[in-house]
Design a protein around this motif. Structure first.
Motif, PDB file in Angstrom:
ATOM      1  N   LEU A  51      44.084   4.656   4.662  1.00 60.89           N
ATOM      2  CA  LEU A  51      43.954   5.289   6.138  1.00 60.89           C
ATOM      3  C   LEU A  51      45.238   6.280   5.959  1.00 60.89           C
ATOM      4  CD1 LEU A  51      43.416   1.975   8.144  1.00 60.89           C
ATOM      5  CD2 LEU A  51      41.839   3.445   7.285  1.00 60.89           C
ATOM      6  N   SER A  52      44.943   7.330   6.517  1.00 56.80           N
ATOM      7  CA  SER A  52      45.824   8.445   6.563  1.00 56.80           C
ATOM      8  C   SER A  52      46.566   8.424   7.677  1.00 56.80           C
ATOM      9  CB  SER A  52      45.319  10.180   6.334  1.00 56.80           C
ATOM     10  OG  SER A  52      44.755  10.345   7.399  1.00 56.80           O
ATOM     11  N   GLY A  53      47.940   9.254   7.932  1.00 54.87           N
ATOM     12  CA  GLY A  53      48.278   9.594   9.145  1.00 54.87           C
ATOM     13  C   GLY A  53      47.845  10.737   9.934  1.00 54.87           C
ATOM     14  N   GLY A  54      48.205  10.959  11.236  1.00 57.59           N
ATOM     15  CA  GLY A  54      47.854  11.984  11.716  1.00 57.59           C
ATOM     16  C   GLY A  54      47.737  11.712  13.095  1.00 57.59           C
ATOM     17  N   GLY A  55      48.608  10.880  13.705  1.00 61.94           N
ATOM     18  CA  GLY A  55      48.946  10.663  15.034  1.00 61.94           C
ATOM     19  C   GLY A  55      47.678  10.406  15.840  1.00 61.94           C
ATOM     20  N   ALA A  56      47.298  10.704  17.105  1.00 57.38           N
ATOM     21  CA  ALA A  56      46.309  10.285  17.917  1.00 57.38           C
ATOM     22  C   ALA A  56      44.879  10.358  16.987  1.00 57.38           C
ATOM     23  CB  ALA A  56      46.109  11.045  19.122  1.00 57.38           C
ATOM     24  N   ARG A  57      44.867  11.370  16.166  1.00 55.61           N
ATOM     25  CA  ARG A  57      43.666  11.527  15.269  1.00 55.61           C
ATOM     26  C   ARG A  57      43.305  10.264  14.587  1.00 55.61           C
ATOM     27  NH1 ARG A  57      42.233  17.108  14.308  1.00 55.61           N
ATOM     28  NH2 ARG A  57      41.557  16.726  12.219  1.00 55.61           N
ATOM     29  N   GLY A  58      44.365   9.404  14.189  1.00 53.38           N
ATOM     30  CA  GLY A  58      44.229   8.293  13.615  1.00 53.38           C
ATOM     31  C   GLY A  58      43.330   7.145  14.175  1.00 53.38           C
ATOM     32  N   ILE A  62      39.731   3.458  13.573  1.00 51.08           N
ATOM     33  CA  ILE A  62      38.897   2.301  14.200  1.00 51.08           C
ATOM     34  C   ILE A  62      37.456   2.447  14.370  1.00 51.08           C
ATOM     35  CG2 ILE A  62      38.631   0.838  16.475  1.00 51.08           C
ATOM     36  CD1 ILE A  62      41.622   2.230  17.054  1.00 51.08           C
ATOM     37  N   GLY A  63      36.914   3.654  14.469  1.00 54.44           N
ATOM     38  CA  GLY A  63      35.403   3.917  14.178  1.00 54.44           C
ATOM     39  C   GLY A  63      34.953   3.487  12.890  1.00 54.44           C
ATOM     40  N   VAL A  64      35.718   3.943  11.869  1.00 51.26           N
ATOM     41  CA  VAL A  64      35.280   3.508  10.681  1.00 51.26           C
ATOM     42  C   VAL A  64      35.437   2.252  10.218  1.00 51.26           C
ATOM     43  CG1 VAL A  64      36.067   3.878   7.958  1.00 51.26           C
ATOM     44  CG2 VAL A  64      36.273   5.768   9.730  1.00 51.26           C
ATOM     45  N   ILE A 294      34.874   6.627  -2.213  1.00 49.59           N
ATOM     46  CA  ILE A 294      34.214   6.992  -0.772  1.00 49.59           C
ATOM     47  C   ILE A 294      35.376   7.857  -0.125  1.00 49.59           C
ATOM     48  CG2 ILE A 294      32.689   6.807   1.069  1.00 49.59           C
ATOM     49  CD1 ILE A 294      31.631   4.153  -0.510  1.00 49.59           C
ATOM     50  N   LEU A 295      35.105   9.008   0.368  1.00 50.83           N
ATOM     51  CA  LEU A 295      35.978  10.016   1.230  1.00 50.83           C
ATOM     52  C   LEU A 295      35.258   9.957   2.557  1.00 50.83           C
ATOM     53  CD1 LEU A 295      38.571  11.525   1.743  1.00 50.83           C
ATOM     54  CD2 LEU A 295      37.111  13.529   0.904  1.00 50.83           C
ATOM     55  N   ILE A 296      35.750   9.473   3.617  1.00 48.88           N
ATOM     56  CA  ILE A 296      35.115   9.771   4.930  1.00 48.88           C
ATOM     57  C   ILE A 296      36.269  10.618   5.987  1.00 48.88           C
ATOM     58  CG2 ILE A 296      34.686   8.710   7.041  1.00 48.88           C
ATOM     59  CD1 ILE A 296      34.006   6.327   5.513  1.00 48.88           C
ATOM     60  N   GLU A 297      35.804  11.722   6.166  1.00 50.49           N
ATOM     61  CA  GLU A 297      36.544  12.784   7.115  1.00 50.49           C
ATOM     62  C   GLU A 297      35.892  12.881   8.393  1.00 50.49           C
ATOM     63  OE1 GLU A 297      38.273  15.976   4.493  1.00 50.49           O
ATOM     64  OE2 GLU A 297      36.430  15.730   3.666  1.00 50.49           O
ATOM     65  N   PRO A 298      36.395  12.368   9.531  1.00 50.31           N
ATOM     66  CA  PRO A 298      35.827  12.400  10.697  1.00 50.31           C
ATOM     67  C   PRO A 298      35.885  13.736  11.301  1.00 50.31           C
ATOM     68  CG  PRO A 298      37.204  10.370  10.516  1.00 50.31           C
ATOM     69  CD  PRO A 298      37.558  10.993   9.486  1.00 50.31           C
ATOM     70  N   GLN A 299      34.967  14.127  12.024  1.00 48.47           N
ATOM     71  CA  GLN A 299      34.970  15.508  12.405  1.00 48.47           C
ATOM     72  C   GLN A 299      35.598  15.649  13.828  1.00 48.47           C
ATOM     73  OE1 GLN A 299      33.516  18.076  10.509  1.00 48.47           O
ATOM     74  NE2 GLN A 299      33.443  16.259   9.024  1.00 48.47           N
ATOM     75  N   LEU A 300      36.849  15.773  13.720  1.00 42.91           N
ATOM     76  CA  LEU A 300      37.772  15.967  14.822  1.00 42.91           C
ATOM     77  C   LEU A 300      38.351  17.272  15.131  1.00 42.91           C
ATOM     78  CD1 LEU A 300      40.182  13.198  13.650  1.00 42.91           C
ATOM     79  CD2 LEU A 300      38.523  12.881  15.185  1.00 42.91           C
ATOM     80  N   THR A 314      37.464  10.160  20.172  1.00 46.83           N
ATOM     81  CA  THR A 314      38.231  10.098  18.748  1.00 46.83           C
ATOM     82  C   THR A 314      37.757   8.834  17.727  1.00 46.83           C
ATOM     83  OG1 THR A 314      40.258  11.121  19.602  1.00 46.83           O
ATOM     84  CG2 THR A 314      40.368  10.035  17.284  1.00 46.83           C
ATOM     85  N   ILE A 315      37.623   7.789  18.436  1.00 48.59           N
ATOM     86  CA  ILE A 315      37.061   6.529  17.805  1.00 48.59           C
ATOM     87  C   ILE A 315      35.541   7.010  17.481  1.00 48.59           C
ATOM     88  CG2 ILE A 315      36.465   4.300  18.025  1.00 48.59           C
ATOM     89  CD1 ILE A 315      38.854   3.908  19.831  1.00 48.59           C
ATOM     90  N   ALA A 316      34.820   7.417  18.514  1.00 44.27           N
ATOM     91  CA  ALA A 316      33.308   7.659  18.140  1.00 44.27           C
ATOM     92  C   ALA A 316      33.164   8.650  17.041  1.00 44.27           C
ATOM     93  CB  ALA A 316      32.901   8.224  19.514  1.00 44.27           C
ATOM     94  N   ALA A 317      34.095   9.555  16.943  1.00 41.17           N
ATOM     95  CA  ALA A 317      34.007  10.631  15.763  1.00 41.17           C
ATOM     96  C   ALA A 317      34.252   9.869  14.429  1.00 41.17           C
ATOM     97  CB  ALA A 317      35.079  11.616  15.838  1.00 41.17           C
TER      98      ALA A 317
END
Length: 757
Positions: A51-58, A62-64, A294-300, A314-317
């Motif tokens: 799980l990467s950093g990213g502030g609120a984007r992180g 939870i969605g993942v 497996i790489l997952i990159e949410p579209q934020l 953000t969670i939905a993304a």
């Protein structure tokens, strides 16, 4: 103001901003499971989540996690950085994705950007600090130098909440023995190296990993000074590899690089620079991913690293992006029974809540030991109650002495003699223990009456192990003043205290006849108090003691014989104070009440013998942006009489919110009463107001007067006044621009900086 500033700094750093968690719900996901329930079990690969950093984007992590639980994909280990370390650490501690989501959605994000406790949690003495026009932020003072905090946010709220969520794990936890093995990455502030935390204190590891430099104060632990892990390793793929992972599931929410058109300010360019530095290592790590990973990159998109309010989207993304990867994820799922075994294993690694056999402080907290032990000792011998511990820690933190106040479960003894207790770790403010505060006050009614004052308060704290303080005020301007109070608690609980005080001040006294100025005097007073008192929790206080005043007046305009040139008070007094207001400048909830009785006696040095009582009550009620204050004040001489020429000893009315249509302190008398209804509404887009200050419009209705005889007090003889105002809650204090009206035809206009209630 501070919340706004902290958010802007956090955005500039492109890391996490402040946030605070609530108690989590206890629910296991009940989503629809995958269809291949009959697949035979085999020796499965070891799956590690990155799980990467990213502030609120992180919060997209939870969605993942929700989709992984829905698909019954077991997670054997987790490595996280910054916000990824928080989400990953909570999951590793045994929480489910649904519980973490509930925690995130329940946060009061406006409060999250303020490190100070809510006013309701402050010690009663610290609440009284609001009763002046000084700037709220005390600066440190040491060897003639002014010191600043190490960060705009000290992280107490964040640390205390992480502690409550993970308290059953002691400070010697092996992270491999958590419900899910875990690693958190932070950065050594001295060397710049990545620090991988695999044992110790779980909440400290998460707190260190998210400590954005300049926003959060660094975390000192294990001999290192640690800050946000995103500086050194924002995507800890190699850390997960070292946890013997066969397959990695990587959730990357790193902030994207901006286009040329978006690079239009110093702030955006600074963001881009930091994003480039962070992405360099992340790109290197991503290049090591294999075909099975497996790489997952949410579209934020351009979602901000500080936009915690957008938790839902953000969670939905994260959830939506993970769903697009079902074809890759589904082969990693296990059967119903195997997943139940996996959940049972996680649950078996969650320690229960022990009984507390002792309380102690660590070596660095010895100066506070008496106060801490007095507050925490009632917990000994009882089962661990996380909420009760948190409430007592909040009470202690409200004393205002600490930069951080943390605690952990510790064990002492061996074998049958081993017992569990709580260790408190109190850290003095790094910019203390001596402080200075500045302030500015002005009042102008645009009719020749104006007052301007500048002040400084010097605060010397921790003068002994009971928490004695020496507070000295210096004020220059229209009302010069020098005052000093020595506050000495008499017991470790700080319930009883002694407070001698000296003050010398000067002020203007203006006498009116039907709102026409007839005389102007300069009044000077020297005062001495000896108070003894008792605090009543953090909501009230009782004081009693002896008060002595020597005063002198000098005429500047008008008849010099209207006032006594010299006057003396010698009195015993009793005062009860109650304060549950949430804010003294623009309260939205709570009540405040004071009652005082003064017994002036000639054998104590007074010119006259009389008794005087007065009371003040205010309550606030709000709905949405609208607030209604009901405020009543009254006083009377109930025994003996006051010399009518001793005006400084009389009650006064007039001025903003005190019969707003009349000139300030234009009415004097031995009896008075006033009732007010004040309405104000918060305005501005998004509730932020103008000039980035909260702004309000409002009106007041006031009914009151002063009387020479108590029998003359009546509704018919009272003034009926009203005001309209525009107000701002600024860093310097509340600013009002208003106009007042009296039914007798008088009116006044006001510019006011300083507290009013």
């Amino acid at each position: 103001m501070m919340g706004k500033l902290a958010a802007q700094l956090a955005l500039a750093c492109a890391f996490a901003a402040s946030y605070q968690f609530a108690a989590h719900a206890a629910a296991v996901p009940s989503s629809v499971a995958p269809s291949d329930t009959a697949r035979p079990e085999q020796v499965r690969p070891r799956i590690c989540l990155v799980l990467s950093g990213g502030g609120a984007r992180g919060m997209a992590h939870i969605g993942v996690l929700k989709i992984l639980e829905e698909l019954r994909v077991p997670i054997d280990c987790i490595a996280g950085t910054s916000m990824g370390a928080v989400v990953g650490g909570l999951y590793a501690s045994g929480m489910t994705a649904a519980q973490i989501e509930t925690t995130m959605r329940s946060v009061d994000w406006q409060e999250a950007f303020r490190d100070a406790p809510p006013r309701r949690d402050l010690a009663f003495r610290r609440k009284q600090d609001d009763r002046n026009f000084l700037v709220r932020l005390p600066l440190g003072l040491k060897h003639g130098q002014i010191l600043l905090p190490k960060g705009f946010i000290q992280g107490q709220k964040l640390q205390e909440t992480l502690r409550q969520l993970t308290l059953p794990f002691s400070n010697s936890t092996n992270f491999d023995l958590l419900p899910t093995p875990f690693r958190a990455v932070s950065t050594d502030l001295l060397s710049g190296d990545a620090v991988v935390m695999d044992k110790g204190d779980l909440s400290i590891a998460m707190r260190a990993s998210i400590s954005a430099p300049g926003v959060f104060a660094p975390v000192e632990t294990q001999g290192r000074l640690l800050v946000d892990g995103g500086l050194a390793e924002n995507l800890p793929i190699d850390v997960a590899r070292r946890m013997h992972a066969d397959i990695l599931i990587v959730s990357d929410v790193s902030f994207p690089l901006q286009s040329r058109a978006a690079l239009d300010s110093a702030l955006s360019i600074s963001n881009q620079m930091l994003a480039i530095l962070v992405r360099k290592d992340a790109d290197r790590q991503r290049a090591t991913l294999g075909a099975a990973d497996i790489l997952i990159e949410p579209q934020l998109g351009p979602a901000s690293s500080t936009d915690f309010i957008a938790a839902n989207s953000t969670i939905a993304a994260g959830e939506n992006k993970a769903r697009t990867m079902v074809a890759r994820l589904e082969p990693l799922s296990v059967s119903d029974s195997a997943y139940r075994d996996y959940l049972a294993l996680r649950a078996s690694r969650q320690p229960g809540l022990p009984a507390i056999k002792f309380v102690r402080v660590d070596e660095q907290s010895s100066r506070y030991e008496k106060t801490i032990m007095a507050e925490m000792q009632p917990l000994v011998g009882k089962p661990l109650d996380i909420n009760a511990v948190g409430a007592r820690v909040t009470e202690l933190y409200g004393l205002g002495n600490f930069e951080t106040l943390d605690y952990a479960l510790v064990d002492q003894g061996e074998g049958a003699d081993e017992k569990t207790g709580i260790e408190l770790r109190a850290r003095r403010k790094s910019w203390g223990p001596n402080y200075i505060r500045f302030g500015l006050n002005l009042e102008d009614n645009f009719q020749g009456n104006s007052r301007y004052n500048a002040a400084a308060r010097f605060i010397l704290t921790e003068l002994d192990d009971l928490g004695a303080e020496l507070v000295t005020d210096l004020q220059i301007g229209s009302d010069p003043k020098v005052a000093s109070e020595f506050y000495q608690p008499l017991n470790a609980e700080r319930t009883w205290f002694l407070a001698p005080r000296l003050q010398v001040q000067a002020r203007d006294l203006q006498l009116y006849n039907k709102d026409v100025l007839i005389a102007d005097y300069r009044d000077r007073e020297a005062e001495a108090d000896l108070d003894i008192g008792r605090t009543l929790g953090n909501w009230g206080e009782i004081r009693a003691g002896f008060h002595r005043t020597n005063g002198a007046t000098r005429v500047r305009l008008g008849d010099p014989n209207l006032l006594e040139q010299n006057y003396n008070d010698g009195e015993l007094f009793f005062k009860f104070s109650y304060d549950r207001l949430d804010n003294l400048h623009f309260p939205r909830a709570g009540q405040q009440f004071t009652f005082q009785w003064d017994a002036n006696r000639t054998n104590l040095g007074g010119d006259d013998a009389f008794d005087k009582v007065q009371a003040d009550w205010l309550t606030a009620r709000s709905r949405g942006r609208n607030t209604l204050l009901l405020w009543a004040t009254a006083g009377s001489v109930v025994g003996g009489s006051i010399n009518p020429r001793a005006v400084p000893e009389l009650f006064s009315l007039g001025g903003f919110f005190n019969l707003s249509g009349l000139a300030p302190t234009s009415l004097f008398g031995p009896h008075y009463a006033i009732a007010r209804a004040i309405y104000f509404r918060k305005i501005g887009r998004g509730g932020e107001g103008f000039f980035e200050f909260p702004a309000y419009v409002g009106a007041s209705f006031e009914l009151g007067n002063v009387w020479q005889q108590r029998g003359d007090m009546s509704f018919g003889s009272a003034h009926k006044d009203a005001s309209l105002f525009l107000a701002f809650d600024t860093f310097l204090g509340p600013v009002y621009l208003g106009s007042g009206y009296d039914t007798a035809g008088h009116s006044a206009f006001y510019l006011f900086l300083g507290r009013t209630f």
